[in-house]
Enzyme design. Structure first.
Site, PDB file in Angstrom:
ATOM      1  N   LYS A   1      -2.853  44.038   5.094  1.00 29.46           N
ATOM      2  CA  LYS A   1      -2.217  44.470   6.346  1.00 29.46           C
ATOM      3  C   LYS A   1      -3.269  45.065   7.294  1.00 29.46           C
ATOM      4  CE  LYS A   1      -0.221  48.450   6.721  1.00 29.46           C
ATOM      5  NZ  LYS A   1       0.593  49.668   6.675  1.00 29.46           N
TER       6      LYS A   1
ATOM      7  N   LYS B   1      -1.837  53.590  -2.638  1.00 26.59           N
ATOM      8  CA  LYS B   1      -2.690  54.666  -2.092  1.00 26.59           C
ATOM      9  C   LYS B   1      -3.221  55.562  -3.201  1.00 26.59           C
ATOM     10  CE  LYS B   1      -1.119  54.989   2.635  1.00 26.59           C
ATOM     11  NZ  LYS B   1      -0.520  55.813   3.673  1.00 26.59           N
TER      12      LYS B   1
ATOM     13  N   LYS C   1      -4.294  51.178  10.153  1.00 23.29           N
ATOM     14  CA  LYS C   1      -5.200  51.949  10.992  1.00 23.29           C
ATOM     15  C   LYS C   1      -6.196  52.767  10.207  1.00 23.29           C
ATOM     16  CE  LYS C   1      -1.334  54.786  12.365  1.00 23.29           C
ATOM     17  NZ  LYS C   1      -0.915  55.455  11.139  1.00 23.29           N
TER      18      LYS C   1
END
Ligand code: AMP
Ligand code: TRP
Length: 344
Positions: free
Chosen positions: A197, A112, A200
């Site tokens: 993955k 991230k 969301k």
């Protein structure tokens, strides 16, 4: 009785990955066999660029969806992290047990932070310390088990390390928890990018099935899933990740084994069609209950209010014990008798 704790971040609309990797297990199994707590971890949603109104909206939606999956407030505790101060209180103390090297090694942080820097943005300090807050979530309740998808296993491992270290240094205070990861669909992949993955907050909308997508939208997304070259249906996560992902989704929805399902299909088309229908069917009751719950927002608020109260009472003694063990002076409530006498 086994204590179970898990959570979901309100950083985006919840997905089929959240459901198959974690939430379904909570509703179908965990709440019935354990003393379980499920939490909308809203503090975690502040670790990346966020819009306050959106986080608020998504927190309400995540709580409503938790109930829509079948979590029953009579059987388990459903609440919002920021409603219970003990999480932040314990997080600081655990920061005094964790090391910065440990934090920088976390895969999710590295990914991230790199993504954020590549965009020219800055990385919030809370993104680095995030796993400590997660450890606090778990340790405050003395959870034995943490049912999560595969991507969270490293964070639970760190939680174990912190619990063991704290107990060794300051005396036995925390239960050492373990992650429980589902056998199939522990990592549902993006339908358009089977190497990543299904997250969301990802940018690949067409590859993500959201729990609240219209059935026809879900069908289209599954039918357009990227499959691998070759024609035979084989279950091979490395070599044929696209097809393996569909097989895992279908297996998770039908309770069958992905390998056995592979033998039963001759073409990708038929596999996609059945997977699409299976996904629609699995999510139908969730969507129906969600609709009913949205018509009664007072009910959801009431559940969260009671949940927070129950959670607070459970976490407080453990967090107090950790404060004492690490050397903080206990607060005595009220003015001491001597001072009162002197004032008279
Ligand atoms: P998050 O969306 O990161 O808050 O995740 C909530 C729960 O869903 C965690 O236990 C995750 O491990 C799980 N989860 C999230 N995405 C997936 C996925 N694509 N496949 C399986 N589990 C997932
Ligand atoms: N970090 C988890 C995720 O991204 C969410 C989470 C926060 C969590 N605290 C937790 C999960 C405690 C399990 C237990 O999915």
């Amino acid at each position: 009785m086994t204590r179970v704790f898990s959570g979901v971040k309100p950083t985006g609309h919840l997905t089929l990955g959240n459901y198959l990797g974690a939430m379904r297990q909570w509703a179908e199994v965990d709440q019935h066999r354990a003393d379980a707590l499920f939490c909308v971890v809203d503090l975690h949603a502040l670790t990346v660029d966020h819009d306050p109104a959106r986080v608020r909206r998504l927190s309400r939606q995540a709580a409503t969806l938790l109930l829509a999956t079948g979590l029953d407030p009579e059987l388990c505790t459903v609440f919002v992290q920021s409603h219970v101060d003990e999480h932040a209180r314990l997080s600081y103390v655990l920061e005094c047990v964790a090391t910065d090297g440990e934090m920088r090694r976390m895969i999710q942080y590295k990914e991230k932070a790199a993504r954020e820097r590549a965009r020219g943005g800055s990385v919030r300090l809370s993104l680095l310390t995030y796993p400590v807050l997660m450890a606090a979530d778990i340790l405050a309740y003395g959870a034995d088990e943490v049912p999560v998808g595969d991507d969270q296993a490293q964070h639970v491992e760190l939680t174990r390390d912190l619990a063991v270290r704290f107990n060794q240094r300051y005396g036995h205070t925390f239960v050492v928890p373990k992650a429980t990861v589902p056998e199939v669909a522990a990592r549902v992949m993006n339908l358009q990018e089977p190497a990543s993955k299904m997250g969301k907050s990802d940018d690949f909308g067409p590859g993500i099935v959201y729990l609240l997508d219209e059935p026809d939208v879900m069908r289209k997304k599954v039918m357009r899933a990227v499959t691998d070259s070759g024609r035979e249906v084989v279950y091979d996560r490395e070599g044929r990740p696209g097809v393996a992902n569909l097989l895992e989704i279908l297996a998770a929805c039908t309770g069958k084994k992905p390998g056995a399902l592979a033998d039963a299909y001759e073409s990708y088309g038929a596999l996609k069609k059945d997977t699409a229908e299976a996904v629609v069917e699995v999510l139908r009751p969730v969507q129906e209950r969600h609709k009913a719950l949205c018509a009664d927002p007072g009910h959801v608020e009431g559940v969260l209010g009671e949940g927070a109260e129950k959670a607070r009472a459970m976490a407080r003694p453990t967090v107090d014990a950790a404060y004492r063990a690490i050397g903080l002076l206990p607060a005595v409530s009220g003015a001491p008798a001597v001072a009162l006498n002197a004032a008279r």
